[in-house]
Enzyme design. Structure first.
Site, PDB file in Angstrom:
ATOM      1  N   CYS A 156       0.821  -1.204   0.000  1.00  0.00           N
ATOM      2  CA  CYS A 156       0.000   0.000   0.000  1.00  0.00           C
ATOM      3  C   CYS A 156       0.862   1.264   0.000  1.00  0.00           C
ATOM      4  CB  CYS A 156      -0.872   0.009   1.240  1.00  0.00           C
ATOM      5  SG  CYS A 156      -1.852  -1.475   1.413  1.00  0.00           S
TER       6      CYS A 156
ATOM      7  N   ARG B  50       4.906   0.168  -6.063  1.00  0.00           N
ATOM      8  CA  ARG B  50       4.908  -0.711  -4.894  1.00  0.00           C
ATOM      9  C   ARG B  50       3.993  -1.920  -5.100  1.00  0.00           C
ATOM     10  NH1 ARG B  50       6.500   2.664  -0.123  1.00  0.00           N
ATOM     11  NH2 ARG B  50       5.249   1.396   1.249  1.00  0.00           N
TER      12      ARG B  50
ATOM     13  N   TRP C  44      -2.910  -2.833  -1.627  1.00  0.00           N
ATOM     14  CA  TRP C  44      -2.527  -4.201  -1.995  1.00  0.00           C
ATOM     15  C   TRP C  44      -3.191  -5.093  -0.951  1.00  0.00           C
ATOM     16  CZ3 TRP C  44       0.524  -8.314  -0.073  1.00  0.00           C
ATOM     17  CH2 TRP C  44       0.944  -9.230  -1.027  1.00  0.00           C
TER      18      TRP C  44
ATOM     19  N   ASN D  51      -1.530   2.135   5.716  1.00  0.00           N
ATOM     20  CA  ASN D  51      -0.545   1.087   5.363  1.00  0.00           C
ATOM     21  C   ASN D  51      -0.287   0.290   6.624  1.00  0.00           C
ATOM     22  OD1 ASN D  51      -0.304   2.373   2.942  1.00  0.00           O
ATOM     23  ND2 ASN D  51       1.877   2.843   3.135  1.00  0.00           N
ATOM     24  N   GLY D  52      -0.260  -1.028   6.519  1.00  0.00           N
ATOM     25  CA  GLY D  52       0.063  -1.841   7.690  1.00  0.00           C
ATOM     26  C   GLY D  52      -1.130  -2.659   8.134  1.00  0.00           C
TER      27      GLY D  52
ATOM     28  N   GLU E 235      18.351 -16.794  -9.041  1.00  0.00           N
ATOM     29  CA  GLU E 235      17.904 -15.446  -9.366  1.00  0.00           C
ATOM     30  C   GLU E 235      17.388 -15.391 -10.814  1.00  0.00           C
ATOM     31  OE1 GLU E 235      17.061 -12.999  -7.809  1.00  0.00           O
ATOM     32  OE2 GLU E 235      17.170 -11.292  -9.161  1.00  0.00           O
TER      33      GLU E 235
ATOM     34  N   LYS F 266      13.607 -14.220 -11.719  1.00  0.00           N
ATOM     35  CA  LYS F 266      13.285 -13.132 -12.651  1.00  0.00           C
ATOM     36  C   LYS F 266      12.316 -13.632 -13.707  1.00  0.00           C
ATOM     37  CE  LYS F 266      14.145 -10.481 -10.856  1.00  0.00           C
ATOM     38  NZ  LYS F 266      14.831 -10.399  -9.603  1.00  0.00           N
TER      39      LYS F 266
ATOM     40  N   GLU G  49       8.783 -14.322 -12.186  1.00  0.00           N
ATOM     41  CA  GLU G  49       8.110 -13.109 -11.697  1.00  0.00           C
ATOM     42  C   GLU G  49       7.452 -12.308 -12.811  1.00  0.00           C
ATOM     43  OE1 GLU G  49      11.492 -11.159  -9.616  1.00  0.00           O
ATOM     44  OE2 GLU G  49      10.000 -10.721  -8.091  1.00  0.00           O
TER      45      GLU G  49
ATOM     46  N   HIS H 255      19.437 -35.718  -8.458  1.00  0.00           N
ATOM     47  CA  HIS H 255      18.668 -36.148  -7.285  1.00  0.00           C
ATOM     48  C   HIS H 255      17.180 -35.872  -7.453  1.00  0.00           C
ATOM     49  CE1 HIS H 255      22.485 -36.917  -5.402  1.00  0.00           C
ATOM     50  NE2 HIS H 255      22.877 -35.722  -5.812  1.00  0.00           N
TER      51      HIS H 255
ATOM     52  N   LYS I  57       6.233  -4.310  -4.549  1.00  0.00           N
ATOM     53  CA  LYS I  57       7.653  -3.950  -4.464  1.00  0.00           C
ATOM     54  C   LYS I  57       8.155  -4.114  -3.031  1.00  0.00           C
ATOM     55  CE  LYS I  57      11.547  -2.391  -6.005  1.00  0.00           C
ATOM     56  NZ  LYS I  57      12.330  -3.342  -6.797  1.00  0.00           N
TER      57      LYS I  57
HETATM   58  O1  M6R Z   1      12.984  -4.978  -0.246  1.00  0.00           O
HETATM   59  P1  M6R Z   1      13.624  -6.326  -0.112  1.00  0.00           P
HETATM   60  O2  M6R Z   1      14.953  -6.403  -0.822  1.00  0.00           O
HETATM   61  O3  M6R Z   1      13.744  -6.782   1.307  1.00  0.00           O
HETATM   62  O4  M6R Z   1      12.646  -7.325  -0.854  1.00  0.00           O
HETATM   63  C1  M6R Z   1      12.842  -8.705  -0.791  1.00  0.00           C
HETATM   64  C2  M6R Z   1      12.006  -9.405  -1.829  1.00  0.00           C
HETATM   65  O5  M6R Z   1      10.648  -9.170  -1.592  1.00  0.00           O
HETATM   66  C3  M6R Z   1      12.351  -8.949  -3.254  1.00  0.00           C
HETATM   67  O6  M6R Z   1      13.697  -9.169  -3.543  1.00  0.00           O
HETATM   68  C4  M6R Z   1      11.485  -9.691  -4.273  1.00  0.00           C
HETATM   69  O7  M6R Z   1      11.854 -11.046  -4.322  1.00  0.00           O
HETATM   70  C5  M6R Z   1      11.585  -9.038  -5.642  1.00  0.00           C
HETATM   71  N1  M6R Z   1      10.317  -9.112  -6.271  1.00  0.00           N
HETATM   72  C6  M6R Z   1      12.575  -9.676  -6.521  1.00  0.00           C
HETATM   73  O8  M6R Z   1      12.543  -9.267  -7.832  1.00  0.00           O
END
Ligand code: M6R
Length: 608
Positions: free
Chosen positions: A2, A27, A74, A100-101, A481, A485, A488, A504, A603
């Site tokens: 949010c 965000r 969100w 927010n929260g 990673e 990517k 996501e 395995h 985000k």
């Molecule tokens: O703000 P942060 O680096 O703590 O966030 C951690 C993860 O939520 C963040 O890296 C998330 O996996 C991203 N979407 C990766 O692209």
């Protein structure tokens, strides 16, 4: 997650709120709304969907007025729909609240209010605030805001409007960050800096359990005891440029291309090549402390966790301290043994990730020495940790992290080198790495200039429904990673594995329809990686190989090669991840996905 924006001043509030919502939309959100004071009433408009589609539906005449609050939501409590969108208000619409929260005791508070005759119009915890505020309000907003702090448990940032206070906004902060932006005869409230840039000249960061009463000409801040407190302001230093796309079609592509400059700045500012030392004097770890550490726990989530896999590798290998990377949300599940000789490093772009914050609190309570490796120094995690190592990536807007990942790798390597220095490790490694650091920005530039090879690979995999990503040793995290990517932003199901794990189980998935991306650049693991690649080939699997320039076997082993320059094996992960970022980007683009704001993701993940 949010986002909050509030405006009071001489201009129409709606355009400022819409622009604020736009700037907060990175965000991640599913609905948005505004409330504006006009002629003795609060007009509220809320909608589901993207701000580009919503804004034209919000009538500037109906929403005329110079004071208002806005929100991007969100969903956590209740599905994403219009009743659950913010602002929330009481039945008489005398109070509007954006939030927010989370209120942790909302069920008990709802039950009490329902027993008193309230009928809730939404499933949100936020609606509770509106009723509690109105009940406590006697003309002075301060006691009513303090009542919220007294009654509600949890972490929350609030912006509130009351129908009896035409040009006043009320800000309340517990846990979640909240800023007041100071402009010329106008003031703003925002949950992060982005909507304030270009509008406010200076900013007040509200402290824990503080309330701000904001009008166009004044900001008064009160502590939890109701006394007015003196606050310090600081000028806003983010440039306008940092929040634009600079001609790129997406923030993600812009951020991928920023990597060489950011890496250069970080390494140049921290490595004293003449004296052969890494300078990290500001992180608050003396040589004596470095020598006393018996273990390092690196805690993080998502991309930051993948950076921790590399961090553990170099802290153990270079600094000689036993180190392990742990997902932050698992940390508390295992009762870690902690004392002052354990260094706990929380790695986070935002510095606000709730899982990482909760894990760090465990480390603080256990008496460990704590360090934040962060992109936002003045964040919740930044304030909790004993010290902060700023990765200096600059604002990252795309939900999928790219430049913060490579900055985290560089920062963690610097940290390992510094630890090694303090613990008497051989200085030869740094001497060997200095030339590697010097050419690293150009090595990344070289990969960026080879976007065409990622484009070709993307055309190849765009119709795949599953993919595998493999790497080993220092590049095990690169594989994870690369897969993250891809899933996501393109929504292709992608799994990343340390390649030794293939036999395995995962090798059962290999087929012509499941492309495998393998990272097999020059270094100690190359031979074993090639063995894994052959195993996949033998099962008719398609191979996309990340290989070092000049590797003559690569074209024979792979269907496609993503060539990267020859670099020192310890910095190879910084270079090797770049073609995987470009591959994911281009695949998502070809599949017509929303690259910068993928579905269901936020985000900054401020809930556990
Ligand atoms: O703000 P942060 O680096 O703590 O966030 C951690 C993860 O939520 C963040 O890296 C998330 O996996 C991203 N979407 C990766 O692209």
């Amino acid at each position: 997650m949010c986002g909050i924006i509030g405006y009071t001043g001489g201009s129409q509030a709606l355009p400022v709120l819409i622009q604020g919502i736009r700037l907060l939309s990175y965000r991640g959100y599913d609905s948005a709304g505004v409330s504006i004071w006009r002629d003795g009433s609060l007009t509220v408009r809320k909608d589901q969907g993207r701000i580009e589609d919503l804004a034209p539906r919000w009538d500037p005449k109906e929403l005329a007025g110079t004071a208002g609050i806005g929100h991007t939501r969100w969903a956590t409590h209740g599905v994403p729909n219009i009743p659950n969108a913010h602002p929330q208000f009481d039945a008489a619409r005398r109070v509007a609240v954006v939030h927010n929260g989370i209120i942790e005791n909302d069920l008990a508070l709802r039950a009490q209010l329902e027993a008193d005759g309230v009928t809730f119009a939404s499933d949100t915890d936020t609606e509770v605030f509106a009723y509690l505020f109105e009940r406590a309000f006697d003309g002075d907003p301060v006691p009513a805001a303090l009542e919220l702090l007294k009654t509600c448990h949890g972490a929350f940032a609030l912006a509130i409007q009351h129908v009896d206070l035409p040009d006043t906004l009320i800000a309340v902060r517990r846990g979640s960050p909240l800023l007041v932006g100071l402009g010329v005869r106008e003031n703003l409230i925002a949950s992060d800096m982005r909507p304030l840039v270009g509008r406010a000249d200076a900013v007040i960061e509200l402290g824990e359990d503080q309330v701000a009463i904001v009008t166009p000409d004044s900001v008064r801040v009160f502590g939890a005891d109701g006394r007015e407190v003196e606050v310090s302001t600081r000028p806003i230093d983010h440039s306008e440029r940092d929040i634009g796309k600079d001609g790129y079609p997406h923030f993600m592509l812009k951020e991928i291309h920023e990597q060489p400059d950011r890496i250069y700045e970080l390494l140049a500012s921290r490595v004293d090549a003449d004296r052969g030392v890494v300078r990290l004097d500001d992180i608050g770890i003396s040589d004596e402390r470095w020598r006393a550490f018996e273990r390092v726990d690196l805690i993080a989530c998502g991309t930051a966790f993948h950076a921790c896999l590399y961090g553990a590798y170099v802290l153990e290998g270079v600094a000689g301290i036993p180190a392990r990377a742990l997902m932050a949300h698992e940390y508390g599940e295992r009762a870690p043994r902690l004392d002052e000789n354990v260094l706990v490093i929380a790695v986070s772009q935002s510095g606000e990730t709730m899982d990482t914050k909760v894990a760090l609190q465990i480390a603080v309570d256990g008496g460990a020495h704590t360090l934040g490796v962060l992109n936002v120094r003045e964040s919740v995690i930044g304030r909790m940790a004993d010290g902060v190592l700023d990765i200096h990536a600059g604002p990252e807007i795309a939900v999928a992290s790219t430049k913060v990942y490579t900055q985290m790798l560089c920062a963690l390597l610097l940290l390992a080198l510094r630890g090694g220095q303090a613990r008497g490790a051989d200085g030869a490694l740094l001497a060997e790495l200095v030339p590697a650091f010097k050419k690293l920005p150009d090595d990344v530039r070289t990969v960026l200039a080879r976007f065409d090879q990622a484009r070709e690979a993307a055309r190849d995999v765009r119709r795949a429904s599953d993919m595998l990503f493999l790497g080993r040793g220092v590049d095990a995290g690169t594989a994870l990673e690369g897969a993250l990517k891809m899933k996501e932003i393109s929504y292709i199901h992608a799994e990343g594995y340390p390649a030794g794990e293939m036999k395995h189980g995962p090798i059962a998935l290999v087929s012509r329809e499941v492309p495998t991306v393998a990272v097999a650049t020059r270094g100690p693991t190359r031979g074993r990686m090639i063995g894994n690649v052959r195993e996949v080939r033998a099962r008719d699997g398609e191979i996309i190989l990340v290989a070092t320039d000049g590797d003559q076997d690569a074209p024979k082993l792979a269907d496609l090669v993503l060539w990267v320059p020859d670099v020192h094996p310890l910095v190879a992960p910084v270079v090797n991840v770049v073609p995987l970022q470009l591959l994911a980007y281009e695949t998502a683009r070809l599949r017509g996905c929303d690259v910068d704001q993928p579905r269901n993701l936020a985000k900054t993940v401020t809930v556990q």
